[in-house]
Design an enzyme around this catalytic site. Structure first.
Site, PDB file in Angstrom:
ATOM      1  N   TRP A 138       0.816  -1.124  -9.853  1.00  0.00           N
ATOM      2  CA  TRP A 138       1.236  -1.018  -8.392  1.00  0.00           C
ATOM      3  C   TRP A 138       3.095  -0.311  -8.689  1.00  0.00           C
ATOM      4  CZ3 TRP A 138      -2.181  -2.202  -5.452  1.00  0.00           C
ATOM      5  CH2 TRP A 138      -3.608  -2.609  -5.796  1.00  0.00           C
ATOM      6  N   ASP A 193      10.232  -3.101  -4.870  1.00  0.00           N
ATOM      7  CA  ASP A 193       8.560  -4.538  -4.338  1.00  0.00           C
ATOM      8  C   ASP A 193       8.969  -6.091  -4.592  1.00  0.00           C
ATOM      9  OD1 ASP A 193       6.232  -5.158  -3.896  1.00  0.00           O
ATOM     10  OD2 ASP A 193       5.137  -3.460  -4.825  1.00  0.00           O
ATOM     11  N   LYS A 246       0.497 -13.319  -1.524  1.00  0.00           N
ATOM     12  CA  LYS A 246       0.879 -14.543  -2.879  1.00  0.00           C
ATOM     13  C   LYS A 246       1.413 -15.837  -2.289  1.00  0.00           C
ATOM     14  CE  LYS A 246       0.177 -10.045  -4.280  1.00  0.00           C
ATOM     15  NZ  LYS A 246      -1.130  -9.609  -4.711  1.00  0.00           N
TER      16      LYS A 246
HETATM   17  N1  PMP Z   1       2.615  -4.228  -5.307  1.00  0.00           N
HETATM   18  C1  PMP Z   1       2.235  -4.957  -5.850  1.00  0.00           C
HETATM   19  C2  PMP Z   1       3.215  -5.621  -6.247  1.00  0.00           C
HETATM   20  C3  PMP Z   1       1.270  -6.142  -5.674  1.00  0.00           C
HETATM   21  O1  PMP Z   1       0.491  -6.717  -6.906  1.00  0.00           O
HETATM   22  C4  PMP Z   1       0.091  -5.456  -4.851  1.00  0.00           C
HETATM   23  C5  PMP Z   1      -1.123  -6.575  -5.062  1.00  0.00           C
HETATM   24  N2  PMP Z   1      -1.679  -6.593  -5.116  1.00  0.00           N
HETATM   25  C6  PMP Z   1       0.523  -4.123  -4.093  1.00  0.00           C
HETATM   26  C7  PMP Z   1       1.542  -3.948  -4.154  1.00  0.00           C
HETATM   27  C8  PMP Z   1      -0.735  -3.797  -3.299  1.00  0.00           C
HETATM   28  O2  PMP Z   1      -0.734  -5.093  -1.836  1.00  0.00           O
HETATM   29  P1  PMP Z   1      -1.216  -4.998  -0.992  1.00  0.00           P
HETATM   30  O3  PMP Z   1      -2.511  -5.161  -1.301  1.00  0.00           O
HETATM   31  O4  PMP Z   1      -0.763  -6.235  -0.180  1.00  0.00           O
HETATM   32  O5  PMP Z   1      -1.277  -3.400   0.032  1.00  0.00           O
END
Ligand code: PMP
Length: 361
Positions: free
Chosen positions: A101, A171, A195
């Site tokens: 990510w 993030d 989460k």
């Molecule tokens: N950042 C992190 C740290 C994540 O764990 C995730 C999804 N697992 C995301 C971004 C992407 O999130 P989303 O599916 O809400 O776009």
């Protein structure tokens, strides 16, 4: 009703009392004769839900007056583009790449603005996060972006990276509300809800108000932090049910003693699973280096015997322990033990791990 031990990485377990309250209020919301999802977001009743959620997040995280809570849609992943578009028009965006990510955020930024990777843990399979002296931040950068918890690799920062006096963006999708945070050190924190906060569909931003001046007037209005913040996240119809659920989770955390209490519980919970790895006599191997171990996602393998991992997952599922398969991009095993996963689930997992190791070791 049988509730499983839920180790899902996201969407993930929510507190049972929150689910029950949402169920009880679903059809006739607080005596209004209609569900919350059937009512106008401009009505007073929703207003109360919206601003109470903001107030509860503000008190839980100790958000100072310099910062504002903003709700957006599109998931955390949309922020990988919104953040550079809003904040990095006139200076480079710097990134610490510690997982999939974090890399996604850097890759999207590179499409849109001048951007740089200051540190990457890719060469060691993203098994750690950088220490305080592993990179030097440039205070002239638009911001330094990092990912506090790497959901797929199971690593987590246990310190705040030094932005060199510059702007810090994080993030926090997979560890927000899991421990106290000094919000004043950040110009922007963002997190998808699914989460630790509620159902998928709302992204929470905590933004320093002075950053709103950076949003270019030419941005599409629904992509502009400044325009959305100016309308208290009601520029368009907000995801009302999701915000209501985040508010219920915030109240659950407050009634449980707040984020210090949550941190203590999370330390105990993750310690229980890491002890099962470390005490297995080498049967299991943790992925993350010790100092970078995540309290939210415990990643591990059956050492040297990957063929046992699908058996582990299916036997665990039969025993009521679900969601333990590692992310499809890395394989192995992963126990996601977010706030709402009780200690009893971690103890059940540790017991299962011990039993599985005895039977197959
Ligand atoms: N950042 C992190 C740290 C994540 O764990 C995730 C999804 N697992 C995301 C971004 C992407 O999130 P989303 O599916 O809400 O776009």
């Amino acid at each position: 009703m049988t509730r499983v031990h839920n180790f899902s990485a996201g969407p993930s377990a929510l507190p049972l009392s929150v689910l029950e309250q949402a169920r009880d209020e679903f059809v006739d919301f607080r005596g209004s004769g209609a569900s919350l999802i059937e009512q106008s977001h401009r009505a007073k009743r929703y207003d109360r839900v919206h601003f109470e959620c903001i107030a509860d997040l503000t008190s839980l995280l100790g958000i100072p007056d310099t910062h504002q809570v903003v709700f957006m849609g599109g998931g955390a992943r949309s922020q990988f583009a919104h953040v550079p578009n809003n904040l990095a028009r006139s200076a480079p965006a710097d990134h610490l790449v510690t997982g999939r990510w974090a890399e996604g955020a850097a890759t999207e930024a590179a499409k849109l603005v001048d951007s740089r990777v200051l540190y990457s843990s890719a060469d060691s399979g993203h098994d750690h996060v950088p220490g305080p002296t592993d990179f030097t931040a440039d205070p002239a950068a638009a911001y330094l972006h990092y990912t506090s918890n790497n959901t797929i690799y199971g690593t987590q920062y246990h310190h705040v990276p030094d932005a060199g006096g510059g702007t810090l963006v994080c993030d926090m999708s997979s560890d927000i509300l899991s421990r106290p945070v000094d919000v004043s050190r950040y110009s922007l924190i963002y997190a998808g809800a699914q989460k630790n906060m509620g159902p998928a569909g709302v992204t929470v931003l905590i933004i320093e108000k002075t950053m709103l001046d950076r949003s270019d007037a030419g941005l599409p209005e629904m992509f502009s932090f400044a325009k959305i913040a100016a309308k208290d996240s009601m520029l368009n119809t907000p995801p009302t049910f999701n915000i209501y659920m985040v508010g219920l989770v915030a109240k659950w955390l407050i009634s449980g003693g707040g984020l210090s209490a949550m941190e203590a519980t999370n330390r105990t919970k993750s310690g229980t699973v890491y002890d099962a790895i470390d005490g297995s006599g080498g049967f299991y191997a943790g992925h993350a280096r010790r100092g970078s171990r995540s309290w939210m996602n415990v990643t591990f393998r059956v050492a040297g015997r990957p063929e046992l991992e699908p058996i582990f997952v299916s036997e665990a599922t039969e025993a009521g322990l679900v969601g333990l398969k590692g992310h499809r991009s890395v394989g192995g095993l992963r126990a996601s033990i977010y706030n709402a996963v009780p200690l009893a689930s971690c103890e059940a997992l540790a017991a299962f791990m011990g039993d599985f190791a005895r039977r197959h070791g």
